[in-house]
Scaffold this motif. Structure first.
Motif, PDB file in Angstrom:
ATOM      1  N   GLN A  17       4.028  -1.271   3.582  1.00  0.00           N
ATOM      2  CA  GLN A  17       3.331   0.006   3.495  1.00  0.00           C
ATOM      3  C   GLN A  17       4.349   1.117   3.267  1.00  0.00           C
ATOM      4  O   GLN A  17       5.332   1.243   3.992  1.00  0.00           O
ATOM      5  CB  GLN A  17       2.549   0.294   4.786  1.00  0.00           C
ATOM      6  CG  GLN A  17       1.680   1.529   4.705  1.00  0.00           C
ATOM      7  CD  GLN A  17       0.917   1.767   5.987  1.00  0.00           C
ATOM      8  OE1 GLN A  17       1.408   2.427   6.902  1.00  0.00           O
ATOM      9  NE2 GLN A  17      -0.301   1.220   6.060  1.00  0.00           N
ATOM     10  N   ALA A  68      -3.412   4.923  -1.757  1.00  0.00           N
ATOM     11  CA  ALA A  68      -4.449   5.349  -0.806  1.00  0.00           C
ATOM     12  C   ALA A  68      -4.026   6.656  -0.163  1.00  0.00           C
ATOM     13  O   ALA A  68      -2.857   7.054  -0.209  1.00  0.00           O
ATOM     14  CB  ALA A  68      -4.658   4.280   0.262  1.00  0.00           C
ATOM     15  N   ASN A  69      -5.013   7.319   0.432  1.00  0.00           N
ATOM     16  CA  ASN A  69      -4.762   8.520   1.220  1.00  0.00           C
ATOM     17  C   ASN A  69      -4.791   8.156   2.697  1.00  0.00           C
ATOM     18  O   ASN A  69      -5.442   7.183   3.107  1.00  0.00           O
ATOM     19  CB  ASN A  69      -5.832   9.582   0.926  1.00  0.00           C
ATOM     20  CG  ASN A  69      -5.712  10.127  -0.490  1.00  0.00           C
ATOM     21  OD1 ASN A  69      -4.616  10.353  -0.986  1.00  0.00           O
ATOM     22  ND2 ASN A  69      -6.856  10.332  -1.143  1.00  0.00           N
ATOM     23  N   PRO A  70      -4.136   8.906   3.545  1.00  0.00           N
ATOM     24  CA  PRO A  70      -4.145   8.583   4.981  1.00  0.00           C
ATOM     25  C   PRO A  70      -5.546   8.771   5.572  1.00  0.00           C
ATOM     26  O   PRO A  70      -6.282   9.696   5.196  1.00  0.00           O
ATOM     27  CB  PRO A  70      -3.132   9.560   5.568  1.00  0.00           C
ATOM     28  CG  PRO A  70      -3.052  10.679   4.594  1.00  0.00           C
ATOM     29  CD  PRO A  70      -3.278  10.091   3.257  1.00  0.00           C
ATOM     30  N   ASP A  71      -5.905   7.874   6.496  1.00  0.00           N
ATOM     31  CA  ASP A  71      -7.196   8.019   7.185  1.00  0.00           C
ATOM     32  C   ASP A  71      -6.957   8.480   8.617  1.00  0.00           C
ATOM     33  O   ASP A  71      -5.819   8.849   8.985  1.00  0.00           O
ATOM     34  CB  ASP A  71      -7.967   6.701   7.146  1.00  0.00           C
ATOM     35  CG  ASP A  71      -7.161   5.535   7.708  1.00  0.00           C
ATOM     36  OD1 ASP A  71      -6.165   5.795   8.441  1.00  0.00           O
ATOM     37  OD2 ASP A  71      -7.481   4.378   7.417  1.00  0.00           O
ATOM     38  N   ALA A  72      -8.004   8.449   9.429  1.00  0.00           N
ATOM     39  CA  ALA A  72      -7.901   8.965  10.800  1.00  0.00           C
ATOM     40  C   ALA A  72      -6.978   8.129  11.668  1.00  0.00           C
ATOM     41  O   ALA A  72      -6.394   8.621  12.641  1.00  0.00           O
ATOM     42  CB  ALA A  72      -9.289   9.032  11.433  1.00  0.00           C
ATOM     43  N   THR A  73      -6.819   6.866  11.317  1.00  0.00           N
ATOM     44  CA  THR A  73      -5.988   5.985  12.148  1.00  0.00           C
ATOM     45  C   THR A  73      -4.522   5.964  11.704  1.00  0.00           C
ATOM     46  O   THR A  73      -3.675   5.363  12.384  1.00  0.00           O
ATOM     47  CB  THR A  73      -6.550   4.565  12.108  1.00  0.00           C
ATOM     48  OG1 THR A  73      -6.516   4.074  10.760  1.00  0.00           O
ATOM     49  CG2 THR A  73      -7.987   4.539  12.635  1.00  0.00           C
ATOM     50  N   THR A  74      -4.251   6.599  10.576  1.00  0.00           N
ATOM     51  CA  THR A  74      -2.886   6.563  10.053  1.00  0.00           C
ATOM     52  C   THR A  74      -2.001   7.549  10.804  1.00  0.00           C
ATOM     53  O   THR A  74      -2.348   8.740  10.919  1.00  0.00           O
ATOM     54  CB  THR A  74      -2.862   6.896   8.552  1.00  0.00           C
ATOM     55  OG1 THR A  74      -3.726   5.974   7.854  1.00  0.00           O
ATOM     56  CG2 THR A  74      -1.466   6.801   7.999  1.00  0.00           C
ATOM     57  N   THR A 116       0.860  -1.189   0.000  1.00  0.00           N
ATOM     58  CA  THR A 116       0.000   0.000   0.000  1.00  0.00           C
ATOM     59  C   THR A 116       0.896   1.238   0.000  1.00  0.00           C
ATOM     60  O   THR A 116       1.809   1.362   0.823  1.00  0.00           O
ATOM     61  CB  THR A 116      -0.902   0.030   1.234  1.00  0.00           C
ATOM     62  OG1 THR A 116      -1.685  -1.171   1.274  1.00  0.00           O
ATOM     63  CG2 THR A 116      -1.827   1.228   1.201  1.00  0.00           C
ATOM     64  N   ILE A 127       0.759   5.189   0.563  1.00  0.00           N
ATOM     65  CA  ILE A 127      -0.070   6.237   1.169  1.00  0.00           C
ATOM     66  C   ILE A 127       0.556   7.585   0.872  1.00  0.00           C
ATOM     67  O   ILE A 127       1.759   7.813   1.121  1.00  0.00           O
ATOM     68  CB  ILE A 127      -0.202   6.013   2.688  1.00  0.00           C
ATOM     69  CG1 ILE A 127      -0.884   4.660   2.956  1.00  0.00           C
ATOM     70  CG2 ILE A 127      -0.972   7.149   3.343  1.00  0.00           C
ATOM     71  CD1 ILE A 127      -0.969   4.313   4.433  1.00  0.00           C
TER      72      ILE A 127
END
Length: 225
Positions: A220, A172-178, A143, A145
């Protein structure tokens, strides 16, 4: 009276004595060649020059110098012969010593060959490192990011990895947990994924490779400015 005698002489028949040959006759010699006449003078001149040179060499000491040079040359030749003979003796001695050392080396190598060596498994385990023993898994899930905010950067880097032979790559783009790091990094979950993570980092020109158990995929890539 004289006239009468002349007329009487002319009345006689002419013979061989009335026509004498030209040039000197009898004990007289003809003209000699120029070189024959000059030979005595040349001999005298050469003898005079030789006598002068001998006289000069004796009284000037040049003759003694010539004898000294000849004796020095004789001594030099003798010394050269001695040096050559001593060099031959040294070479013979060194050749004998070299032969002895070679024989000793052959004996030592034979002894070393007779000594039991390590088993192939022990040698391979001693020489191989963890990274060399691992295989790059081009089918591993990767993945990418984009933490830079630059649109399309993750897709671009994912395309680079696909061109390098990786088949399971997503952007992918970073989410709240990244949790975004301070710099671009390649994470890997397990020790078995180290070789794959290092290959991904080399393909993207990333220098930092770290292990993390909190990532959601085996590999990642987090891109940072």
């Amino acid at each position: 009276m004289a006239r009468k005698d002349t007329e009487q002489y002319r009345s006689y028949e002419k013979d061989a004595f009335d026509n004498p040959p030209e040039g000197p006759v009898g004990v007289h010699r003809g003209n000699r060649p120029m070189i024959v006449r000059l030979t005595p003078f040349v001999i005298v001149l050469v003898a005079a020059v030789a006598a002068g040179v001998l006289f000069w060499s004796i009284f000037s000491g040049e003759a003694a110098n010539m004898f000294n040079r000849r004796s020095e040359q004789t001594q030099t030749t003798a010394q050269t012969s001695q040096v050559a003979s001593s060099s031959s003796a040294d070479e013979s001695a060194s050749g004998t010593a070299s032969h002895s050392s070679q024989s000793a080396s052959v004996s030592e190598s034979t002894s070393a060959e007779d000594t039991p060596s390590q088993t192939p498994s022990e040698s391979e385990s001693a020489q191989s490192t963890p990274e060399e023993s691992q295989q790059v898994n081009t089918n591993a899930q990767i993945t990418v990011i984009n933490g830079t905010g630059v649109s399309g950067l993750a897709n671009d880097r994912a395309g680079v990895l696909q061109n390098r032979g990786f088949t399971n790559v997503s952007a992918a783009n970073p989410d709240a947990t990244t949790v975004l790091p301070a710099q671009t990094v390649v994470y890997y979950q397990n020790e078995a994924d180290l070789a794959t993570a290092q290959q991904v980092a080399n393909a993207l020109g990333i220098t930092t490779v770290e292990q993390s158990a909190s990532i959601g995929t085996p590999i990642q890539v987090v891109l940072m400015q």
